[in-house]
Design a protein around this motif. Structure first.
Motif, PDB file in Angstrom:
ATOM      1  N   SER A  69       0.849  -1.199   0.000  1.00 40.01           N
ATOM      2  CA  SER A  69       0.000   0.000   0.000  1.00 40.01           C
ATOM      3  C   SER A  69       0.877   1.238   0.000  1.00 40.01           C
ATOM      4  CB  SER A  69      -0.908  -0.011   1.235  1.00 40.01           C
ATOM      5  OG  SER A  69      -1.507   1.251   1.411  1.00 40.01           O
ATOM      6  N   ASP A  70       0.546   2.218  -0.846  1.00 39.65           N
ATOM      7  CA  ASP A  70       1.328   3.457  -0.853  1.00 39.65           C
ATOM      8  C   ASP A  70       0.687   4.497   0.068  1.00 39.65           C
ATOM      9  OD1 ASP A  70      -0.799   4.633  -2.194  1.00 39.65           O
ATOM     10  OD2 ASP A  70       0.198   4.654  -4.141  1.00 39.65           O
ATOM     11  N   LYS A  71       1.259   5.696   0.117  1.00 43.59           N
ATOM     12  CA  LYS A  71       0.800   6.733   1.055  1.00 43.59           C
ATOM     13  C   LYS A  71      -0.607   7.225   0.752  1.00 43.59           C
ATOM     14  CE  LYS A  71       3.208  10.375  -1.579  1.00 43.59           C
ATOM     15  NZ  LYS A  71       2.003  10.935  -2.224  1.00 43.59           N
ATOM     16  N   ASP A  85       6.518  -0.565   1.868  1.00 45.94           N
ATOM     17  CA  ASP A  85       5.076  -0.511   1.620  1.00 45.94           C
ATOM     18  C   ASP A  85       4.397  -1.874   1.805  1.00 45.94           C
ATOM     19  OD1 ASP A  85       5.062   2.174   1.135  1.00 45.94           O
ATOM     20  OD2 ASP A  85       4.999   2.016  -1.053  1.00 45.94           O
ATOM     21  N   HIS A 105       2.274   3.570   6.843  1.00 47.31           N
ATOM     22  CA  HIS A 105       1.370   4.715   6.706  1.00 47.31           C
ATOM     23  C   HIS A 105       0.271   4.734   7.759  1.00 47.31           C
ATOM     24  CE1 HIS A 105       3.494   5.161   2.941  1.00 47.31           C
ATOM     25  NE2 HIS A 105       3.089   3.963   2.542  1.00 47.31           N
TER      26      HIS A 105
END
Length: 490
Positions: A69-71, A85, A105
């Motif tokens: 998962s990215d930001k 990530d 995150h």
């Protein structure tokens, strides 16, 4: 390493969202969705723990890629190695469901269908996942604290954890998945109640929520208490603890096949007389039972005694159960001769039975004295899973499906090196003239089992062909070779 010589089974599972759909990794574009109604190959995920921080986990798809998962909360599954990530934390809920939080995150993963994201700041029902184990359901259970294995004590009507080695059919447990919870079923078809008693029917007191703690399993009952081994024999029942400690943690290990061998003289191969193998007994006990362990690289077989030692080739072709470590002299090539087998030792010679019953690896060819009957003793009930799913009765016909997410339990009966397979209706399997495997036979048909690969068997019909799953998911009895479509976890 556990005392049985096995590492614990890798934790593989499906994740079910709030709409009862499974998280799926698609081959095209490495996309993920939550659309599948059942657990098959694309819905299986493998849990990997971070070597530095055991709280951090990685989720690897059937394609060998990692969930990330990215930001911005965008979820992908194309990373072929673990990066920041890909790091997730499991936030376990009281009902056993998981919330998956991006460690990088600090957002939670959830959603439905194609609309998956990892952007929620709080946990709602959309971020909760039910865990459905994707392991073969038959296994051995090891207490982490006691380092002892579970087995059925029929005389006491309970499961006790006091074995150094999981020996015989009594050590085989079946994990039955029912509506997000698990039951523990013994080889005599009884379910473990939370008071330690074995019950004929499953119900509220036999259903446990499965929890994961540092890579180990804990079983929480309907009262919020955990199974643990109690007393000197380690009777398995719920204790007083509402939080799992070391006493409440378990490993699942694969159950190796255990067999007895009958020589040409009609006697069982035994170690009752000492360390040398001899076919001189007329009954089956632990002294006549051996565990078959198939080497992953060579596919040769190691035979382990109930004392924990391996068969070992010694001078002049002698075979003794003296080895505690594995080596080339412990390994035997198995040649499948219909309902008989021949064993070739590391010296290139076949094992033969001498007139006094002694087993020696001294023969250059296979004759009557080199043939053995191999009888599988720790699978009276059989659950089979192939590359596309489990074998199960077809809903509307007498055929069998080989790609189902649920399984049927079949009964295995031995007959002079052959096996008869019986379904839940009491009818037998047979191969029809068109090559279909049918399940409504009035009389038993002979099949042979070949232990050709670690953890998998091939099944051969009376027509000499192998049972295989065809691309449409039907079980056929027309395979020419034991390829991947004809190999079955059992």
């Amino acid at each position: 390493m556990p005392t049985n010589g096995n590492y614990p089974l890798k934790l593989q599972f499906g994740l079910i969202n709030y709409e009862r759909r499974y998280l799926t990794a698609e081959a095209f574009g490495f996309k993920v969705n939550a659309s599948a109604p059942s657990l098959k190959k694309k819905q299986i995920w493998t849990l990997e723990q971070d070597s530095q921080d055991p709280q951090v986990v990685y989720l690897r798809s059937h394609l060998g890629r990692y969930l990330a998962s990215d930001k911005d909360g965008k979820v992908t599954c194309e990373a072929d190695c673990c990066n920041s990530d890909c790091r997730f934390l499991i936030v376990a809920q009281s009902d056993g469901r998981w919330a998956l939080q991006s460690e990088q995150h600090l957002r939670f993963f959830g959603g439905s269908h194609d609309y998956l994201s990892c952007f929620a700041q709080v946990i709602t029902h959309a971020e909760l996942w039910t865990v459905h184990l994707a392991l073969h359901p038959q296994a051995n259970l090891l207490s982490v604290a006691r380092k002892r294995y579970a087995h059925l004590s029929e005389e006491d009507g309970e499961i006790v954890m006091d074995r150094n080695i999981p020996w015989g059919v009594a050590a085989l447990l079946t994990l039955v998945y029912l509506d997000g919870k698990y039951c523990l079923k013994t080889c005599n078809n009884r379910f473990l109640g939370n008071d330690g008693k074995l019950l004929v029917q499953s119900g509220r007191v036999t259903a446990y929520t499965l929890e994961l703690k540092s890579g180990k399993l804990a079983f929480k009952d309907c009262e919020g208490k955990y199974l643990s081994p109690m007393g000197p024999t380690g009777t398995l029942r719920s204790g007083r603890c509402s939080k799992p400690g070391k006493d409440e943690l378990f490993d699942l290990e694969e159950s190796h096949p255990q067999v007895v061998l009958i020589a040409a003289n009609g006697r069982y191969v035994s170690i009752r007389q000492g360390v040398s193998l001899s076919a001189n007994q007329e009954e089956e006990t632990d002294m006549e039972t051996f565990q078959m362990e198939i080497d992953r690289q060579t596919r040769k077989c190691l035979f382990r005694s109930s004392q924990g030692n391996y068969w070992n080739l010694v001078g002049h072709g002698g075979i003794q159960t003296t080895a505690t470590e594995t080596s080339a002299n412990n390994m035997f090539a198995v040649e499948w001769l219909g309902h008989r087998v021949a064993l070739r030792a590391n010296n290139g010679k076949y094992v033969c039975t001498k007139k006094n019953g002694q087993l020696l690896a001294v023969s250059d060819t296979v004759g009557e004295d080199e043939q053995l009957t191999l009888k599988l003793i720790n699978r009276p009930i059989l659950i089979l899973r192939g590359e596309n799913g489990f074998i199960c009765h077809h809903r509307t016909s007498n055929t069998l499906d080989a790609s189902r997410s649920i399984y049927d339990i079949f009964t295995l009966q031995f007959n002079d090196g052959f096996y008869h397979i019986k379904g839940v209706s009491g009818r037998f399997w047979y191969v029809s003239s068109s090559g279909l495997v049918c399940s409504d036979g009035d009389t038993p048909e002979d099949f042979t089992l070949e232990f050709v690969e670690h953890g998998r068997i091939a099944i051969r019909g009376r027509n000499g062909r192998y049972l295989r799953g065809d691309p449409g998911g039907t079980l056929m009895g027309d395979g020419l070779n034991p390829d991947s479509s004809a190999l079955w976890e059992y």
